[in-house]
Design a protein around this motif. Structure first.
Motif, PDB file in Angstrom:
ATOM      1  N   UNK A  94     -12.777  -6.682   0.888  1.00 52.92           N
ATOM      2  CA  UNK A  94     -12.193  -7.419  -0.230  1.00 52.92           C
ATOM      3  C   UNK A  94     -13.254  -8.210  -0.985  1.00 52.92           C
ATOM      4  N   UNK A  95     -14.243  -8.731  -0.264  1.00 46.62           N
ATOM      5  CA  UNK A  95     -15.281  -9.545  -0.890  1.00 46.62           C
ATOM      6  C   UNK A  95     -16.236  -8.702  -1.719  1.00 46.62           C
ATOM      7  N   UNK A  96     -16.577  -7.511  -1.225  1.00 47.46           N
ATOM      8  CA  UNK A  96     -17.595  -6.687  -1.896  1.00 47.46           C
ATOM      9  C   UNK A  96     -17.009  -5.573  -2.744  1.00 47.46           C
ATOM     10  N   UNK A  97     -15.749  -5.181  -2.454  1.00 44.90           N
ATOM     11  CA  UNK A  97     -15.084  -4.063  -3.147  1.00 44.90           C
ATOM     12  C   UNK A  97     -15.748  -2.716  -2.851  1.00 44.90           C
ATOM     13  N   UNK A  98     -16.611  -2.666  -1.823  1.00 48.85           N
ATOM     14  CA  UNK A  98     -17.306  -1.437  -1.464  1.00 48.85           C
ATOM     15  C   UNK A  98     -16.699  -0.837  -0.205  1.00 48.85           C
ATOM     16  N   UNK A  99     -17.108   0.386   0.119  1.00 50.51           N
ATOM     17  CA  UNK A  99     -16.684   1.037   1.356  1.00 50.51           C
ATOM     18  C   UNK A  99     -17.286   0.286   2.543  1.00 50.51           C
ATOM     19  N   UNK A 100     -16.485   0.062   3.564  1.00 50.76           N
ATOM     20  CA  UNK A 100     -16.940  -0.632   4.767  1.00 50.76           C
ATOM     21  C   UNK A 100     -16.823   0.319   5.958  1.00 50.76           C
ATOM     22  N   UNK A 101     -17.886   0.377   6.750  1.00 50.31           N
ATOM     23  CA  UNK A 101     -17.899   1.219   7.953  1.00 50.31           C
ATOM     24  C   UNK A 101     -18.092   0.370   9.210  1.00 50.31           C
ATOM     25  N   UNK A 102     -17.544   0.852  10.288  1.00 52.60           N
ATOM     26  CA  UNK A 102     -17.846   0.380  11.639  1.00 52.60           C
ATOM     27  C   UNK A 102     -18.276   1.605  12.424  1.00 52.60           C
ATOM     28  N   UNK A 103     -19.410   1.530  13.132  1.00 52.88           N
ATOM     29  CA  UNK A 103     -19.924   2.709  13.839  1.00 52.88           C
ATOM     30  C   UNK A 103     -20.635   2.278  15.110  1.00 52.88           C
ATOM     31  N   UNK A 104     -20.811   3.247  16.011  1.00 52.07           N
ATOM     32  CA  UNK A 104     -21.575   3.003  17.238  1.00 52.07           C
ATOM     33  C   UNK A 104     -22.602   4.111  17.416  1.00 52.07           C
ATOM     34  N   UNK A 105     -23.534   3.888  18.329  1.00 54.12           N
ATOM     35  CA  UNK A 105     -24.631   4.826  18.563  1.00 54.12           C
ATOM     36  C   UNK A 105     -24.291   5.756  19.716  1.00 54.12           C
ATOM     37  N   UNK A 106     -24.525   7.047  19.510  1.00 54.56           N
ATOM     38  CA  UNK A 106     -24.335   8.042  20.565  1.00 54.56           C
ATOM     39  C   UNK A 106     -25.533   8.988  20.516  1.00 54.56           C
ATOM     40  N   UNK A 114     -14.537   3.248  12.191  1.00 56.91           N
ATOM     41  CA  UNK A 114     -13.560   2.866  11.177  1.00 56.91           C
ATOM     42  C   UNK A 114     -14.199   3.019   9.799  1.00 56.91           C
ATOM     43  N   UNK A 115     -13.367   3.286   8.810  1.00 54.59           N
ATOM     44  CA  UNK A 115     -13.807   3.367   7.420  1.00 54.59           C
ATOM     45  C   UNK A 115     -12.716   2.782   6.538  1.00 54.59           C
ATOM     46  N   UNK A 116     -13.089   1.786   5.731  1.00 53.91           N
ATOM     47  CA  UNK A 116     -12.185   1.210   4.747  1.00 53.91           C
ATOM     48  C   UNK A 116     -12.691   1.592   3.370  1.00 53.91           C
ATOM     49  N   UNK A 117     -11.862   2.247   2.586  1.00 57.41           N
ATOM     50  CA  UNK A 117     -12.280   2.715   1.271  1.00 57.41           C
ATOM     51  C   UNK A 117     -12.507   1.542   0.328  1.00 57.41           C
ATOM     52  N   UNK A 118     -13.465   1.715  -0.574  1.00 57.04           N
ATOM     53  CA  UNK A 118     -13.754   0.682  -1.555  1.00 57.04           C
ATOM     54  C   UNK A 118     -12.758   0.703  -2.706  1.00 57.04           C
ATOM     55  N   UNK A 119     -12.909  -0.263  -3.581  1.00 61.78           N
ATOM     56  CA  UNK A 119     -11.981  -0.406  -4.703  1.00 61.78           C
ATOM     57  C   UNK A 119     -12.588   0.045  -6.018  1.00 61.78           C
ATOM     58  N   UNK A 120     -13.760   0.687  -5.985  1.00 62.89           N
ATOM     59  CA  UNK A 120     -14.445   1.083  -7.210  1.00 62.89           C
ATOM     60  C   UNK A 120     -14.375   2.587  -7.459  1.00 62.89           C
ATOM     61  N   UNK A 121     -13.591   3.297  -6.662  1.00 64.23           N
ATOM     62  CA  UNK A 121     -13.374   4.716  -6.913  1.00 64.23           C
ATOM     63  C   UNK A 121     -14.462   5.640  -6.405  1.00 64.23           C
TER      64      UNK A 121
END
Length: 257
Positions: A94-106, A114-121
């Motif tokens: 919400x603060x950046x309006x960009x795509x946000x990822x959560x990831x781990x190392x394998x 997790x992936x949250x889509x951004x608001x800029x299309x």
């Protein structure tokens, strides 16, 4: 050349699941070739996995079943660490309006949790459960920086390949980049995985624990979008979110206190 036949039934199950994850669906004969399990044994195993709903048989082909989808979904959503992290991911998006990822190392890859889509299309071809070579991503650099130097000895870093003209493919350059991330506390991707797409990432820690994979960092978070939309002040937003998550997850409930 087919793999050597697995010793235990559990190893056989793992090989079947790996083969189906890679190919999507296979016949009995194809499963036998892919896993090294004799056809007669493979048929009994496959039918048992169908009864358990781990697999679904359609005609003479097998694919991953509903029970695995249920388990996978529950593993993502009900993990204690994920429940702590998720509200912070929403706030960062919400603060950046960009795509946000959560990831781990394998191994040599990052896996998207997790992936949250951004608001800029903008569209970025990442998905939950998907993988990317760690050396191409800000998430991967952040995770590598938090681990011991031996992580950079993984075979994946012996033959790095370009995804874009900006991709790091030199081992020494990657090492220097990881050292810089250690100093700065954040990692960057300047169009190294996708042309004109940038990312800022930072690692997040859960309570210290001895883990079976040997890693000390739980995950990393990132924001991602067109390079022209990545502003310097967003660095502080990523740092702040990572610090908040680390503080909130300081006590690992899996460890006796």
């Amino acid at each position: 050349m087919p793999p050597e036949p697995p010793v235990s039934q559990l190893e056989r199950v793992a090989l079947v699941l790996d083969a189906l994850q890679l190919e999507g669906f296979l016949t009995l004969t194809e499963v036998s070739v892919a896993t090294g399990i004799p056809c007669s044994s493979a048929q009994r195993l496959l039918e048992r996995m169908v009864k358990l709903r781990w697999l679904l048989r359609v005609g003479d082909r097998y694919e991953l079943g509903a029970r695995l989808f249920e388990l996978g979904s529950e593993a993502i959503r009900n993990h204690w660490f994920y429940r702590i992290v998720y509200p912070h991911l929403v706030e960062l998006q919400e603060r950046t309006q960009l795509i946000v990822h959560l990831a781990y190392l394998d191994g040599g890859d990052v896996v998207y949790w997790e992936k949250l889509s951004g608001s800029m299309g903008v569209r970025v071809p990442t998905r939950i459960g998907g993988r990317q070579p760690a050396y191409r991503t800000a998430l991967g650099k952040a995770l590598l920086a938090a681990e011991s130097d031996r992580c950079l000895e993984h075979p994946a870093f012996n033959s790095m390949k370009r995804s874009t003209p900006a991709t790091i493919i030199d081992r020494d350059e990657l090492t220097r980049e990881v050292d810089r991330v250690n100093n700065d506390g954040v990692a960057f991707d300047h169009g190294e995985a996708l042309v004109d797409i940038g990312c800022i990432a930072a690692n997040v820690h859960a309570g210290h624990a001895s883990t079976s994979d040997g890693y000390t960092t739980t995950a990393a978070i990132s924001i991602c979008g067109p390079l022209g939309q990545i502003r310097r002040e967003m660095i502080n937003s990523v740092r702040a979110a990572a610090n908040q998550i680390t503080r909130a997850a300081a006590v690992n409930p899996m460890i006796d206190t």
